[in-house]
Motif scaffolding. Structure first.
Motif, PDB file in Angstrom:
ATOM      1  N   ALA A  58      24.207 -69.078 -19.431  1.00  0.00           N
ATOM      2  CA  ALA A  58      25.508 -69.382 -20.018  1.00  0.00           C
ATOM      3  C   ALA A  58      26.063 -70.682 -19.453  1.00  0.00           C
ATOM      4  O   ALA A  58      26.633 -71.508 -20.193  1.00  0.00           O
ATOM      5  CB  ALA A  58      26.480 -68.232 -19.764  1.00  0.00           C
ATOM      6  N   ALA A  59      25.899 -70.887 -18.147  1.00  0.00           N
ATOM      7  CA  ALA A  59      26.382 -72.111 -17.511  1.00  0.00           C
ATOM      8  C   ALA A  59      25.657 -73.341 -18.047  1.00  0.00           C
ATOM      9  O   ALA A  59      26.247 -74.419 -18.158  1.00  0.00           O
ATOM     10  CB  ALA A  59      26.211 -72.015 -16.002  1.00  0.00           C
ATOM     11  N   SER A  60      24.381 -73.171 -18.420  1.00  0.00           N
ATOM     12  CA  SER A  60      23.593 -74.287 -18.930  1.00  0.00           C
ATOM     13  C   SER A  60      24.157 -74.822 -20.246  1.00  0.00           C
ATOM     14  O   SER A  60      23.937 -75.985 -20.602  1.00  0.00           O
ATOM     15  CB  SER A  60      22.139 -73.855 -19.140  1.00  0.00           C
ATOM     16  N   LYS A  61      24.885 -73.966 -20.951  1.00  0.00           N
ATOM     17  CA  LYS A  61      25.447 -74.362 -22.239  1.00  0.00           C
ATOM     18  C   LYS A  61      26.867 -74.916 -22.120  1.00  0.00           C
ATOM     19  O   LYS A  61      27.453 -75.320 -23.114  1.00  0.00           O
ATOM     20  CB  LYS A  61      25.440 -73.154 -23.187  1.00  0.00           C
ATOM     21  N   ASN A  62      27.392 -74.916 -20.908  1.00  0.00           N
ATOM     22  CA  ASN A  62      28.762 -75.380 -20.669  1.00  0.00           C
ATOM     23  C   ASN A  62      28.728 -76.817 -20.154  1.00  0.00           C
ATOM     24  O   ASN A  62      28.243 -77.075 -19.053  1.00  0.00           O
ATOM     25  CB  ASN A  62      29.438 -74.469 -19.642  1.00  0.00           C
ATOM     26  N   PRO A  63      29.248 -77.774 -20.920  1.00  0.00           N
ATOM     27  CA  PRO A  63      29.190 -79.180 -20.489  1.00  0.00           C
ATOM     28  C   PRO A  63      30.024 -79.479 -19.253  1.00  0.00           C
ATOM     29  O   PRO A  63      29.848 -80.537 -18.637  1.00  0.00           O
ATOM     30  CB  PRO A  63      29.726 -79.939 -21.711  1.00  0.00           C
ATOM     31  N   ALA A  64      30.909 -78.569 -18.886  1.00  0.00           N
ATOM     32  CA  ALA A  64      31.744 -78.790 -17.703  1.00  0.00           C
ATOM     33  C   ALA A  64      31.020 -78.410 -16.417  1.00  0.00           C
ATOM     34  O   ALA A  64      31.517 -78.683 -15.325  1.00  0.00           O
ATOM     35  CB  ALA A  64      33.042 -77.994 -17.821  1.00  0.00           C
ATOM     36  N   ILE A  65      29.844 -77.775 -16.545  1.00  0.00           N
ATOM     37  CA  ILE A  65      29.110 -77.300 -15.372  1.00  0.00           C
ATOM     38  C   ILE A  65      27.867 -78.159 -15.146  1.00  0.00           C
ATOM     39  O   ILE A  65      27.052 -78.336 -16.051  1.00  0.00           O
ATOM     40  CB  ILE A  65      28.709 -75.827 -15.535  1.00  0.00           C
ATOM     41  N   GLU A  66      27.734 -78.662 -13.942  1.00  0.00           N
ATOM     42  CA  GLU A  66      26.572 -79.476 -13.557  1.00  0.00           C
ATOM     43  C   GLU A  66      25.812 -78.774 -12.438  1.00  0.00           C
ATOM     44  O   GLU A  66      26.409 -78.324 -11.464  1.00  0.00           O
ATOM     45  CB  GLU A  66      27.020 -80.858 -13.080  1.00  0.00           C
ATOM     46  N   THR A  67      24.500 -78.674 -12.601  1.00  0.00           N
ATOM     47  CA  THR A  67      23.670 -78.074 -11.564  1.00  0.00           C
ATOM     48  C   THR A  67      22.634 -79.082 -11.096  1.00  0.00           C
ATOM     49  O   THR A  67      21.882 -79.635 -11.896  1.00  0.00           O
ATOM     50  CB  THR A  67      22.953 -76.812 -12.082  1.00  0.00           C
ATOM     51  N   LEU A  68      22.623 -79.323  -9.793  1.00  0.00           N
ATOM     52  CA  LEU A  68      21.643 -80.209  -9.176  1.00  0.00           C
ATOM     53  C   LEU A  68      20.644 -79.362  -8.395  1.00  0.00           C
ATOM     54  O   LEU A  68      21.028 -78.409  -7.723  1.00  0.00           O
ATOM     55  CB  LEU A  68      22.324 -81.195  -8.232  1.00  0.00           C
TER      56      LEU A  68
END
Length: 217
Positions: A58-68
């Motif tokens: 779900a987070a992967s589809k949210n443009p406000a969330i960045e994962t490094l």
């Protein structure tokens, strides 16, 4: 005894990394005291892995969330990650039929503990009308800790907040509280959850503190 230094690279996480990130998230939560009461049939790793995988997808589809992700340059394996979320004030919508609703409780979780955790996190979190970055999660595998990798990730998050001229906030669980203090976060407020309310008598469960923290820029 000193740990061996591992050269690493930090880069955006990809879709193919989701299963590995979910496993690392599971590993981090297995050490969390409150999760022993939050999840039914502990450790119930199948349910936990499914829950964390769904959250990451779900987070992967949210443009406000960045994962490094952190990659070991020698083994090319993922050894850590940082999740950073931009929280912007919500638009005001004139809809009297909508109000604050309790989140649906996953079938694998105990309802009372779930709502206690959600309410505590909401209470210590930064106000919704304040533009800010949220340090949603940070994790480094034990084999790669104490090598400055977590510090490097925190610095990257701080720079992003500074460039945007907004605070960097975190809702801290006990195992990372001292680490965040060391890296410049300040306590704002906290909620103490009494785990003894849901644990068997004399089982040793006590207070679990959820802390709101912030770096102002």
């Amino acid at each position: 005894m000193t740990s061996t230094s591992h050269p690493v690279s930090i880069q955006p996480r990809t879709e193919s990394d989701i299963p590995e990130q979910a496993q690392m998230l599971l590993d981090s939560k297995l050490a969390l005291t409150i999760n022993r009461l939050l999840f039914k049939d502990w450790p119930n790793e199948t349910a936990q892995r499914k829950n964390y995988t769904n959250a990451i997808e779900a987070a992967s589809k949210n443009p406000a969330i960045e994962t490094l992700k952190v990659i070991d340059d020698e083994t090319h394996s993922m050894v850590g990650y940082l999740v950073l979320t931009r929280q912007t004030p919500p638009e005001v919508k004139a809809d009297p039929g909508t109000g604050d609703k309790k989140r649906e409780v996953p079938e694998s979780m105990n309802e009372e503990v779930f709502h206690a955790v959600m309410e505590a996190a909401g209470e210590v979190g930064m106000a919704k009308d304040i533009d800010h970055f949220e340090l949603t999660h940070i994790y480094i595998k034990t084999s790669h800790r104490r090598q400055g990798i977590g510090s490097q990730l925190i610095r990257m998050a701080v720079v992003k907040a500074q460039n945007a001229e907004v605070p960097l906030a975190a809702c801290s669980e006990p195992q990372v509280h001292e680490f965040l203090l060391k890296h410049g976060f300040k306590d704002t407020k906290h909620v103490d959850v009494d785990l003894g309310k849901w644990a068997p008598e004399f089982s040793g469960f006590g207070i679990f503190r959820i802390s709101g923290m912030v770096i102002s820029v």
